[in-house]
Motif scaffolding. Structure first.
Motif, PDB file in Angstrom:
ATOM      1  N   LYS A   1       0.822  -1.217   0.000  1.00 45.89           N
ATOM      2  CA  LYS A   1       0.000   0.000   0.000  1.00 45.89           C
ATOM      3  C   LYS A   1       0.857   1.269   0.000  1.00 45.89           C
ATOM      4  CE  LYS A   1      -4.105  -2.024   2.179  1.00 45.89           C
ATOM      5  NZ  LYS A   1      -3.958  -3.351   1.855  1.00 45.89           N
ATOM      6  N   ILE A   2       1.927   1.229  -0.794  1.00 44.33           N
ATOM      7  CA  ILE A   2       2.792   2.394  -0.953  1.00 44.33           C
ATOM      8  C   ILE A   2       2.192   3.275  -2.035  1.00 44.33           C
ATOM      9  CG2 ILE A   2       5.111   3.176  -1.629  1.00 44.33           C
ATOM     10  CD1 ILE A   2       6.156   0.545  -0.364  1.00 44.33           C
ATOM     11  N   ARG A   3       2.307   4.561  -1.856  1.00 43.80           N
ATOM     12  CA  ARG A   3       1.651   5.536  -2.723  1.00 43.80           C
ATOM     13  C   ARG A   3       1.993   5.333  -4.208  1.00 43.80           C
ATOM     14  NH1 ARG A   3       6.230   7.115  -1.092  1.00 43.80           N
ATOM     15  NH2 ARG A   3       7.514   8.763  -1.934  1.00 43.80           N
ATOM     16  N   THR A   4       0.993   5.550  -5.032  1.00 37.81           N
ATOM     17  CA  THR A   4       1.133   5.573  -6.488  1.00 37.81           C
ATOM     18  C   THR A   4       0.323   6.766  -6.980  1.00 37.81           C
ATOM     19  OG1 THR A   4      -0.755   4.086  -6.767  1.00 37.81           O
ATOM     20  CG2 THR A   4       1.419   3.059  -6.745  1.00 37.81           C
ATOM     21  N   GLU A   5       0.493   7.108  -8.226  1.00 37.66           N
ATOM     22  CA  GLU A   5      -0.248   8.233  -8.804  1.00 37.66           C
ATOM     23  C   GLU A   5      -1.020   7.745 -10.030  1.00 37.66           C
ATOM     24  OE1 GLU A   5      -0.224  11.141  -7.320  1.00 37.66           O
ATOM     25  OE2 GLU A   5       1.505  10.854  -6.014  1.00 37.66           O
TER      26      GLU A   5
END
Length: 160
Positions: free
Chosen positions: A83-87
């Motif tokens: 659940k690491i940030r993505t765009e």
């Protein structure tokens, strides 16, 4: 704005000093010479160790070989598990190459055409592990180890 820069040199005369820094071209903003800017210079600390990086990519490579996948596909799956940030972005197809220089992975999710006939794409952009903070890198490695165990890869004896 925050820039990542490498100190180059200082040019001194009797009344002032000109500092020179190397900045990646894509980070370089347009600056107005008639304005005064406030600068804060701090030493950049490593957000994750080289050991963590090498260890992660060794395991990613082993999972990819075992599962018949590409290393970057495994990398993206682990980012999603952690659940690491993505765009998510919508852009013109010609911008994908430029986005690929700013993100580790850019995946096209959907192609669209507007009512005016403009073609766009929806992309999911994954940051490189070099941008992860300590907590994100720890979570990334934990999910990576879980993934390896789930597919039957024993990483207990891995040396980097």
């Amino acid at each position: 704005m925050i820039l990542t820069a490498k100190y180059d040199r200082a040019l001194k005369d009797s009344s002032r000093t000109i500092l020179s820094f190397e900045v990646p071209t894509y980070q370089l903003p347009e600056l107005d010479q008639s304005k005064t800017y406030k600068l804060e210079i701090t030493e950049m600390k490593s957000k994750r160790s080289i050991w963590q990086n090498n260890y992660s990519w060794k395991i990613i490579n082993e999972i990819a070989k075992h599962e018949g996948l590409d290393d970057l596909d495994v990398y993206c799956q682990v980012i999603e598990l952690a659940k690491i940030r993505t765009e998510f972005l919508e852009t013109i197809p010609e911008a994908i190459e430029r986005l690929s220089r700013a993100f580790r992975v850019v995946k096209v999710l959907e192609e669209r055409t507007s009512q005016k006939g403009v073609k766009t794409v929806v992309v999911k952009c994954y940051y490189g592990s070099s941008t992860f903070d300590t907590k994100e890198m720890s979570e990334f490695i934990e999910r990576l180890l879980d993934y390896a165990a789930r597919v039957g890869i024993d990483v207990s004896e891995y040396q980097v």
